[in-house]
Enzyme design. Structure first.
Site, PDB file in Angstrom:
ATOM      1  N   GLY A  11       0.820  -1.212   0.000  1.00  0.00           N
ATOM      2  CA  GLY A  11       0.000   0.000   0.000  1.00  0.00           C
ATOM      3  C   GLY A  11       0.852   1.260   0.000  1.00  0.00           C
ATOM      4  N   THR A  99      -6.069   2.657  11.073  1.00  0.00           N
ATOM      5  CA  THR A  99      -7.053   3.242  11.985  1.00  0.00           C
ATOM      6  C   THR A  99      -8.459   2.730  11.673  1.00  0.00           C
ATOM      7  OG1 THR A  99      -7.345   5.163  10.525  1.00  0.00           O
ATOM      8  CG2 THR A  99      -5.697   5.352  12.269  1.00  0.00           C
ATOM      9  N   SER A 121      -1.388   4.417  17.344  1.00  0.00           N
ATOM     10  CA  SER A 121      -1.628   5.849  17.262  1.00  0.00           C
ATOM     11  C   SER A 121      -2.386   6.140  15.975  1.00  0.00           C
ATOM     12  CB  SER A 121      -0.308   6.628  17.250  1.00  0.00           C
ATOM     13  OG  SER A 121      -0.566   8.002  17.022  1.00  0.00           O
ATOM     14  N   HIS A 154      -8.053  15.062   4.213  1.00  0.00           N
ATOM     15  CA  HIS A 154      -7.243  13.917   3.797  1.00  0.00           C
ATOM     16  C   HIS A 154      -7.496  13.610   2.321  1.00  0.00           C
ATOM     17  CE1 HIS A 154      -6.894  13.136   8.180  1.00  0.00           C
ATOM     18  NE2 HIS A 154      -5.730  12.618   7.832  1.00  0.00           N
ATOM     19  N   LYS A 158      -9.017   7.873   1.523  1.00  0.00           N
ATOM     20  CA  LYS A 158      -9.097   7.529   2.951  1.00  0.00           C
ATOM     21  C   LYS A 158     -10.492   7.017   3.282  1.00  0.00           C
ATOM     22  CE  LYS A 158      -8.028   9.232   7.597  1.00  0.00           C
ATOM     23  NZ  LYS A 158      -7.178   8.055   7.901  1.00  0.00           N
TER      24      LYS A 158
END
Length: 255
Positions: A11, A99, A121, A154, A158
């Site tokens: 990716g 995420t 994170s 973004h 995304k």
């Protein structure tokens, strides 16, 4: 040197992490792993980044990373949760570089973190944590008459919206000033082009005053750097669940 295994190497973020590691003098890329049937499996990682042959062949089994010192997973939330039992099996520290997790997902992650060190994170930029401290300071004594807005930008590929980083900002605001818990703080998500990441916190009151705090990333290199430094940091930690707050406290002066 420490040996790193990268899961999700094909990716965009995986490619950026590869480029950063190949320049590192403290850690080496030992294994590069992609999903089964990926077109790059069996080929040198040089095909991903347009470099000369490295001798590192892409495989499709996480078990191949059993001899690594630390693993980085930058796949997606569904794939990561499916990979979790495999990480528990090979007992290696894991950096989560994706995420979009649910509360149930975090329960599973924390269960596995009892057996291995795990760090997560939503944003591995060290500069973001300076930004977050600034935001917390700005809102700590804020009155309820001031409006707050979080705006995040973004790239158009995304998947999660709002971003994990925007949610982290919101949580930091509420932690810093509990009086704002019942205040309606909107997160405005914008997806366009190839924007790497930008987060803004707008404070506006009725006295014609505005404060806007901005953190902007123009290259994924800062994120790759944060991931790799977090991986190195994690190797010396006992089993448990860690956040970038933990990493930043130790390393932010070294970046």
């Amino acid at each position: 040197m420490l040996k790193l295994g990268l899961i999700g190497c094909t990716g965009k973020f995986g490619k950026d992490i590869i480029k950063y590691i190949l320049q590192s003098k403290t850690i080496i890329l030992n294994k590069a792993i992609a999903r089964q049937a990926n077109q790059f499996v069996g080929h040198d990682i040089s095909l991903l980044i347009g470099s000369n042959n490295t001798g590192i062949i892409i495989t499709d089994s996480i078990k191949d990373a059993a001899n690594c010192d630390v693993l980085v997973d930058c796949t997606n939330k569904e794939t990561f949760i499916n990979n979790l039992p495999k990480y528990e099996e090979i007992l290696k520290p894991v950096v989560i570089a994706t995420t979009g997790f649910s509360k149930d997902d975090f329960i599973k992650i924390n269960q596995v973190a009892k057996k291995i060190p795990i760090v997560f994170s939503p944003n591995y930029s060290f500069g973001f944590y300076n930004f977050l401290e600034t935001v917390k300071c700005a809102v700590s004594n804020l009155d309820r008459e001031t409006d707050l807005q979080i705006i995040e930008y973004h790239h158009n590929q995304k998947k999660d919206s709002p971003s994990g980083t925007a949610i982290r900002i919101l949580n930091a605001i509420l932690e810093s000033n509990p009086k704002l818990i019942d205040k309606n703080i909107n997160i405005n998500s914008i997806r366009a082009g190839s924007i790497v990441g930008e987060h803004r916190v707008l404070l506006a009151n009725c006295n014609n005053e505005e404060i806007e705090l901005i953190h902007k990333i123009s290259s994924r290199e800062s994120l790759s750097k944060g991931v790799v430094k977090s991986a190195i940091w994690l190797c010396s930690k006992p089993n448990g669940y860690y956040s970038m707050d933990d990493v930043a406290k130790d390393l932010i002066q070294m970046v």
